[in-house]
Design an enzyme around this catalytic site. Structure first.
Site, short mmCIF file in Angstrom:
data_model
loop_
_atom_site.label_atom_id
_atom_site.label_comp_id
_atom_site.label_asym_id
_atom_site.label_seq_id
_atom_site.Cartn_x
_atom_site.Cartn_y
_atom_site.Cartn_z
N ASP A 17 -32.23 24.91 65.17
CA ASP A 17 -31.07 26.07 65.35
C ASP A 17 -30.78 26.68 64.14
O ASP A 17 -31.04 26.22 63.11
CB ASP A 17 -30.03 25.14 65.89
CG ASP A 17 -28.86 25.92 66.65
OD1 ASP A 17 -29.25 27.29 66.76
OD2 ASP A 17 -27.82 25.59 66.86
N GLU A 19 -27.25 29.01 62.30
CA GLU A 19 -25.74 29.45 62.48
C GLU A 19 -25.52 30.75 61.57
O GLU A 19 -26.19 30.72 60.36
CB GLU A 19 -24.85 28.57 62.07
CG GLU A 19 -24.77 27.09 62.76
CD GLU A 19 -24.61 27.58 64.41
OE1 GLU A 19 -24.10 28.37 64.76
OE2 GLU A 19 -25.18 26.57 64.89
N ASP A 74 -32.62 33.68 66.86
CA ASP A 74 -32.97 32.83 65.82
C ASP A 74 -34.20 33.30 65.03
O ASP A 74 -34.45 33.26 63.77
CB ASP A 74 -33.01 31.48 66.45
CG ASP A 74 -31.70 30.83 66.82
OD1 ASP A 74 -30.81 30.69 65.89
OD2 ASP A 74 -31.78 30.71 68.03
N TYR A 140 -20.51 19.95 65.12
CA TYR A 140 -20.99 20.82 66.14
C TYR A 140 -22.60 21.17 65.63
O TYR A 140 -23.57 21.29 66.73
CB TYR A 140 -20.22 22.06 65.88
CG TYR A 140 -20.86 23.24 66.67
CD1 TYR A 140 -20.66 23.50 67.92
CD2 TYR A 140 -21.52 24.18 65.85
CE1 TYR A 140 -21.12 24.66 68.63
CE2 TYR A 140 -22.15 25.31 66.51
CZ TYR A 140 -21.87 25.47 67.93
OH TYR A 140 -22.55 26.51 68.36
N ASP A 144 -25.50 20.25 68.31
CA ASP A 144 -26.46 21.30 68.79
C ASP A 144 -27.71 20.93 68.73
O ASP A 144 -28.56 20.91 69.79
CB ASP A 144 -26.18 22.60 68.19
CG ASP A 144 -25.28 23.61 68.88
OD1 ASP A 144 -24.70 22.94 69.97
OD2 ASP A 144 -25.24 24.69 68.64
#
Length: 369
Positions: A17, A19, A74, A140, A144
């Site tokens: 993932d 961010e 992503d 978080y 995730d």
């Protein structure tokens, strides 16, 4: 970093993932990378680690399946930051649709449906470029990527039982096509939904204006809408003002922007209106707006709906609107039905051939355009 990457080389599957922040820029700014190997979650700070090449080696490793959710952005983030894309890839949003869950399922709803876990998304829009990251952001980020690997395992089992795991892999790999990152300003007008309502001369103007906007957005590294909004582009293409006075009457155009960029707009419009008719974009809805086009589109959609029902999935997962419309156009405008590339691969025997047969029958019977 290198020690962790060396350890990941022993894995068959890794969840990823990212961010990032993009609200006020054209290009994404990477703030954090998360990796889960099933034993632990790792948080990688791209702002403090200068050499991310070991991660790049993992992303391109052919023997490791990379799992992401709604992976399009992503993938772009990795491409911009590291020059590589995750491959092979499994997108859990795609996998969920093929497993019979809702299409385009958000991550929060996915984890609830598949794992019975309701994750908190309160940190999604926080500033991931600020340092230090808060404990809430870190928690978080870990949750995730950890839940992502668990969701993948459940979805994989379902897909293998249905004989569709290879379908999910095939569809997911379309996301890693790096051609979509290339600068193609003359194709930028196709992003605007209102383009389907315009005539070829209006489309010629819109193409020129959208190309200018796309180039400016990239050059200034700001979102397209910060350069000029979609509604203003469409209004300019429709009204085609000839001077500053007419430009000022285009209601969707901010007066300050008209003053700042008005000369550029007027010159682009003048040049676009001088193009030969043969060089203008074709109206995309020409075939679809006729009775024959509407009838064929309805027939193809009904064929797709029935097949999707048999498979227990949403019709838009099986076939989207664009390939159906493309098949209608080739059938009625060229009289030679051509199956779009979106209906190749696993879709060809599952639905593509049936749609092509419908289109060939329509072409054989003719029809007024």
């Amino acid at each position: 970093m290198k020690a962790a990457a060396d350890d990941w080389k022993q894995s068959d599957v890794l969840a990823f993932d990212t961010e990032f922040v993009r609200e006020r820029t054209f290009f994404p700014r990477l703030g954090l990378i998360q990796v889960c190997d099933g034993r632990a979650a790792f948080l990688i700070d791209p702002l403090s680690i200068e050499d991310l090449s070991p991660l790049g080696d993992i992303l391109r490793a052919p023997g490791i399946l990379k799992v992401l959710h709604s992976a399009s952005e992503d993938v772009e983030v990795f491409w911009r930051a590291l020059g590589v894309v995750p491959s092979p890839l499994l997108d859990t949003q795609i996998a969920a649709g093929l497993a019979g869950l809702a299409p385009s399922l958000g991550y929060q709803k996915l984890t609830l449906a598949v794992l019975g876990i309701e994750i908190c998304k309160g940190e999604t829009r926080t500033n991931w470029l600020a340092r230090p990251l808060s404990p809430e952001q870190l928690a978080y980020a870990v949750e995730d990527v950890t839940c992502l690997l668990s969701a993948y395992r459940v979805l994989r089992q379902r897909l293998e039982e249905l004989g569709r795991f290879e379908w999910a892999l095939e569809d997911s790999m379309e996301v890693v096509d790096t051609e979509r990152f290339e600068e193609r300003p003359l194709e930028a007008y196709r992003r605007l939904r209102a383009a389907g309502r315009l005539t070829p001369p209006q489309l010629g103007v819109l193409r020129a204006l959208a190309a200018w906007r796309d180039t400016e957005a990239r050059r200034r590294d700001i979102p397209r809408s910060f350069v000029v909004k979609d509604d203003a582009l469409v209004a300019l293409a429709q009204r085609q003002p000839k001077d500053a006075e007419e430009l000022a009457r285009v209601k969707d155009l901010d007066p300050r922007q008209a003053k700042r960029d008005g000369d550029s707009f007027l010159e682009l419009i003048r040049a676009a209106l001088q193009q030969p008719a043969a060089d203008l974009p074709a109206a995309p809805t020409a075939a679809l707006s006729t009775p024959a086009g509407r009838d064929l589109e309805r027939r193809l959609r009904e064929t797709a709906r029935k097949r999707a029902e048999e498979l227990g999935m949403a019709p838009e997962v099986l076939v989207t609107r664009r390939p159906i419309e493309a098949l209608v156009r080739s059938t009625l405008l060229d009289r030679r039905p051509q199956l779009p590339e979106e209906l190749a691969g696993w879709r060809l025997p599952v639905i593509g051939q049936a749609l092509l047969d419908d289109a060939k029958e329509a072409a054989a019977h003719g029809g007024d355009l």
